[in-house]
Design an enzyme around this catalytic site. Structure first.
Site, mmCIF file in Angstrom:
data_model
loop_
_atom_site.group_PDB
_atom_site.id
_atom_site.type_symbol
_atom_site.label_atom_id
_atom_site.label_comp_id
_atom_site.label_asym_id
_atom_site.label_seq_id
_atom_site.Cartn_x
_atom_site.Cartn_y
_atom_site.Cartn_z
ATOM 1 C CB SER A 130 -0.885 -0.012 1.253
ATOM 2 O OG SER A 130 -1.410 1.264 1.493
ATOM 3 C CD GLU A 132 -2.101 5.147 5.008
ATOM 4 O OE1 GLU A 132 -2.611 6.169 4.518
ATOM 5 O OE2 GLU A 132 -1.574 5.139 6.138
ATOM 6 C CE1 TYR A 153 -4.069 -1.741 5.621
ATOM 7 C CE2 TYR A 153 -3.035 0.310 4.940
ATOM 8 C CZ TYR A 153 -3.638 -0.886 4.611
ATOM 9 O OH TYR A 153 -3.811 -1.233 3.290
HETATM 10 P P1 NAP Z 1 -11.511 -4.436 1.945
HETATM 11 O O1 NAP Z 1 -12.665 -4.093 1.066
HETATM 12 O O2 NAP Z 1 -11.452 -3.901 3.323
HETATM 13 O O3 NAP Z 1 -11.422 -6.033 2.007
HETATM 14 C C1 NAP Z 1 -10.609 -6.696 2.924
HETATM 15 C C2 NAP Z 1 -10.860 -8.187 2.834
HETATM 16 O O4 NAP Z 1 -10.042 -8.835 3.824
HETATM 17 C C3 NAP Z 1 -12.310 -8.590 3.122
HETATM 18 O O5 NAP Z 1 -12.654 -9.672 2.287
HETATM 19 C C4 NAP Z 1 -12.225 -9.070 4.564
HETATM 20 O O6 NAP Z 1 -13.212 -10.012 4.917
HETATM 21 C C5 NAP Z 1 -10.863 -9.739 4.542
HETATM 22 N N1 NAP Z 1 -10.343 -9.964 5.882
HETATM 23 C C6 NAP Z 1 -10.257 -9.078 6.921
HETATM 24 N N2 NAP Z 1 -9.752 -9.673 8.005
HETATM 25 C C7 NAP Z 1 -9.526 -10.970 7.662
HETATM 26 C C8 NAP Z 1 -9.052 -12.097 8.362
HETATM 27 N N3 NAP Z 1 -8.693 -12.028 9.641
HETATM 28 N N4 NAP Z 1 -8.947 -13.280 7.701
HETATM 29 C C9 NAP Z 1 -9.324 -13.370 6.406
HETATM 30 N N5 NAP Z 1 -9.785 -12.338 5.689
HETATM 31 C C10 NAP Z 1 -9.893 -11.157 6.316
HETATM 32 O O7 NAP Z 1 -10.141 -4.025 1.238
HETATM 33 P P2 NAP Z 1 -9.857 -3.687 -0.317
HETATM 34 O O8 NAP Z 1 -10.070 -2.232 -0.515
HETATM 35 O O9 NAP Z 1 -10.534 -4.671 -1.169
HETATM 36 O O10 NAP Z 1 -8.281 -3.897 -0.359
HETATM 37 C C11 NAP Z 1 -7.725 -5.176 -0.670
HETATM 38 C C12 NAP Z 1 -6.300 -5.249 -0.131
HETATM 39 O O11 NAP Z 1 -5.520 -4.227 -0.732
HETATM 40 C C13 NAP Z 1 -6.167 -5.033 1.371
HETATM 41 O O12 NAP Z 1 -5.074 -5.820 1.813
HETATM 42 C C14 NAP Z 1 -5.820 -3.559 1.500
HETATM 43 O O13 NAP Z 1 -5.110 -3.333 2.703
HETATM 44 C C15 NAP Z 1 -4.953 -3.380 0.274
HETATM 45 N N6 NAP Z 1 -4.935 -2.046 -0.322
HETATM 46 C C16 NAP Z 1 -6.109 -1.426 -0.646
HETATM 47 C C17 NAP Z 1 -6.076 -0.184 -1.261
HETATM 48 C C18 NAP Z 1 -7.342 0.533 -1.652
HETATM 49 O O14 NAP Z 1 -7.262 1.737 -1.940
HETATM 50 N N7 NAP Z 1 -8.469 -0.147 -1.718
HETATM 51 C C19 NAP Z 1 -4.829 0.414 -1.558
HETATM 52 C C20 NAP Z 1 -3.668 -0.263 -1.223
HETATM 53 C C21 NAP Z 1 -3.723 -1.508 -0.625
HETATM 54 P P3 NAP Z 1 -14.640 -9.548 5.542
HETATM 55 O O15 NAP Z 1 -15.469 -9.131 4.358
HETATM 56 O O16 NAP Z 1 -15.112 -10.769 6.215
HETATM 57 O O17 NAP Z 1 -14.347 -8.402 6.472
HETATM 58 N N1 GDD Z 2 -12.283 7.200 6.386
HETATM 59 C C1 GDD Z 2 -12.404 8.528 6.525
HETATM 60 N N2 GDD Z 2 -13.544 9.032 7.071
HETATM 61 N N3 GDD Z 2 -11.394 9.323 6.107
HETATM 62 C C2 GDD Z 2 -11.564 10.666 6.227
HETATM 63 C C3 GDD Z 2 -12.716 11.234 6.769
HETATM 64 C C4 GDD Z 2 -13.756 10.373 7.229
HETATM 65 O O1 GDD Z 2 -14.791 10.803 7.741
HETATM 66 N N4 GDD Z 2 -12.580 12.584 6.726
HETATM 67 C C5 GDD Z 2 -11.397 12.849 6.185
HETATM 68 N N5 GDD Z 2 -10.761 11.685 5.880
HETATM 69 C C6 GDD Z 2 -9.411 11.576 5.308
HETATM 70 C C7 GDD Z 2 -8.482 10.628 6.077
HETATM 71 O O2 GDD Z 2 -7.955 11.296 7.237
HETATM 72 C C8 GDD Z 2 -7.441 10.333 5.015
HETATM 73 O O3 GDD Z 2 -6.470 11.336 4.979
HETATM 74 C C9 GDD Z 2 -8.240 10.382 3.706
HETATM 75 O O4 GDD Z 2 -9.493 10.988 4.014
HETATM 76 C C10 GDD Z 2 -8.498 9.019 3.076
HETATM 77 O O5 GDD Z 2 -9.029 8.169 4.075
HETATM 78 P P1 GDD Z 2 -9.591 6.704 3.712
HETATM 79 O O6 GDD Z 2 -10.594 6.802 2.632
HETATM 80 O O7 GDD Z 2 -9.996 6.069 4.999
HETATM 81 O O8 GDD Z 2 -8.339 5.974 3.056
HETATM 82 P P2 GDD Z 2 -6.805 5.889 3.493
HETATM 83 O O9 GDD Z 2 -6.033 6.703 2.503
HETATM 84 O O10 GDD Z 2 -6.613 6.191 4.919
HETATM 85 O O11 GDD Z 2 -6.518 4.334 3.304
HETATM 86 C C11 GDD Z 2 -6.971 3.655 2.120
HETATM 87 O O12 GDD Z 2 -5.992 3.737 1.121
HETATM 88 C C12 GDD Z 2 -4.767 3.060 1.435
HETATM 89 C C13 GDD Z 2 -3.817 3.287 0.251
HETATM 90 O O13 GDD Z 2 -3.203 4.531 0.372
HETATM 91 C C14 GDD Z 2 -7.303 2.206 2.511
HETATM 92 O O14 GDD Z 2 -7.927 1.579 1.433
HETATM 93 C C15 GDD Z 2 -6.039 1.423 2.834
HETATM 94 O O15 GDD Z 2 -6.365 0.047 3.006
HETATM 95 C C16 GDD Z 2 -5.073 1.594 1.658
HETATM 96 O O16 GDD Z 2 -3.879 0.882 1.906
#
Ligand code: NAP
Ligand code: GDD
Length: 336
Positions: A130, A132, A153
């Protein structure tokens, strides 16, 4: 027929990756967790399209905190490819449950890599790393940028990143890190900021909500469209050599700009509906993430297509449709 094992199938990315792999003719095995309520809603359209669960999709109960469940799955399925998408993926929540996040988002990666090593199968491994991990290191960020995580995280993802690199170097496992910047869709979890905003806009239009309460509006993110990002995951595992790649659009917008664009889609003035509350701020914030994905373009031929405005519009439109369908009783829940 190639076999893939995917963790996190019930999440946003898992659902898109499963669709991609099935379309490419894979036999797909996914993990799901026991839950007291339905947790497979994102996979439902696969059933709906076909009238039944696709023949080549198999869901297994497993947990990333349970090494035995993972080892048994790898032994039984003998996958050609593993995509480790499962994680406690919410940054703010990781401050509340840091040890659990370290286990599931960090240590679990070693559990899967050890299962591959013990199997001797030559399984290829994708780790969902990520942006992050870059944390407070200023943008633009690429594969050479040092990590400085700002949350439990982010720290757990850094551990997993290095675990994948180490198993590649130590044991020759084909393990790749996709360092993905934020990617969104109408399947995004409702507590991530983009979806929280687009869902609120839809509910405000339909008279179900009167205000939207957010945290830091100044944070800057590089938001792409999730279905395009799962394609990059697959491309990494098809490449002859394993490596690490940044996947991003290179375009930056603040949370405030996202809010403005989402309300503009429905011709509303966001300032009349949005207020901020410190309870949504994080103990330490990541101010700006803007990715440089030129390596992925050069080596994998991957490029983003959907623009920021297109992304905001499609998410608002889908949420409006969902709220209207729900109100008219049109949505039917099917467990898969
Ligand atoms: P998500 O919607 O939060 O999905 C996370 C998945 O992990 C869900 O299927 C969840 O199952 C499963 N999970 C959570 N805890 C678990 C456990 N203890 N054992 C087995 N499975 C578990 O995340 P996403 O947005 O699809 O992201 C997919 C991956 O990419 C994650 O690893 C995330 O950290 C990473 N990532 C995401 C982003 C982004 O912007 N979306 C960016 C960079 C990296 P449940 O449905 O049962 O909770
Ligand atoms: N969730 C959330 N809720 N975020 C908020 C809010 C709120 O009410 N208000 C402001 N934010 C700001 C957060 O402080 C952060 O700076 C930004 O919006 C994005 O927050 P999220 O959408 O929660 O995503 P993230 O960037 O913290 O994390 C996501 O992206 C990562 C990749 O950079 C997640 O998907 C991570 O799993 C992923 O790795």
């Amino acid at each position: 027929m190639k076999k893939a094992l995917v963790t996190g199938t019930t999440g946003q990315d898992g659902s898109y990756l499963i669709e991609l792999l099935l379309a490419k003719g894979y036999e797909v095995h996914g993990t799901k967790r026991r839950s007291s309520s339905f947790n497979t809603s994102r996979l439902e359209n696969l059933s709906r399209e076909r009238g039944s669960k696709p023949d080549n999709l198999f869901l297994h109960y497993a947990d990333l905190a349970d090494a035995g469940s993972l080892t048994n799955l790898v032994r039984d399925v003998q996958p050609d490819e593993i995509y480790n998408l499962g994680a406690q993926s919410h940054v703010a929540v990781s401050f509340e449950v840091p040890e659990y996040t370290a286990d599931v988002t960090g240590v679990a990666t070693i559990r899967l890599l050890e299962a591959i090593r013990a199997s001797g199968l030559g399984t290829r491994f994708y780790q969902a790393s990520s942006s992050e991990m870059f944390g407070s290191t200023p943008p633009p960020q690429n594969e050479e940028t040092p990590f400085h995580p700002r949350s439990p995280y982010g720290a757990a993802k850094v551990y997993s990143y290095w675990a994948a690199v180490n198993y590649r170097e130590a044991y020759g496992i084909h393990a790749s890190n996709g360092i993905l910047f934020n990617h969104e869709s109408h399947r995004r979890g409702e507590t991530f900021v983009t979806r929280k905003i687009t869902r609120a806009v839809a509910r405000i239009v339909e008279g179900l909500q009167t205000e939207l309460v957010l945290g830091n509006l100044d944070a800057v993110r590089d938001w792409g469209y999730a279905p395009e990002y799962v394609e990059a995951m697959w491309l990494m595992l098809q490449h002859e050599t394993a490596d690490d790649y940044v996947i991003a659009t290179g375009e930056a917008h603040s949370v405030r700009e996202f809010v403005e664009a989402a309300f503009a889609r429905v011709n509303l003035d966001w300032e009349k509906y949005v207020r901020t509350d410190a309870r949504y701020e994080r103990p330490s914030e990541v101010d700006a993430l803007i990715g440089d994905a030129s390596k992925a373009a050069r080596v994998l031929g991957w490029k983003p297509k959907t623009t920021f405005t297109e992304l905001v519009n499609l998410m608002v439109d889908e949420d409006l449709q969902s709220v209207r369908d729900e109100r008219s009783g049109k949505l039917v829940r099917i467990d898969i």
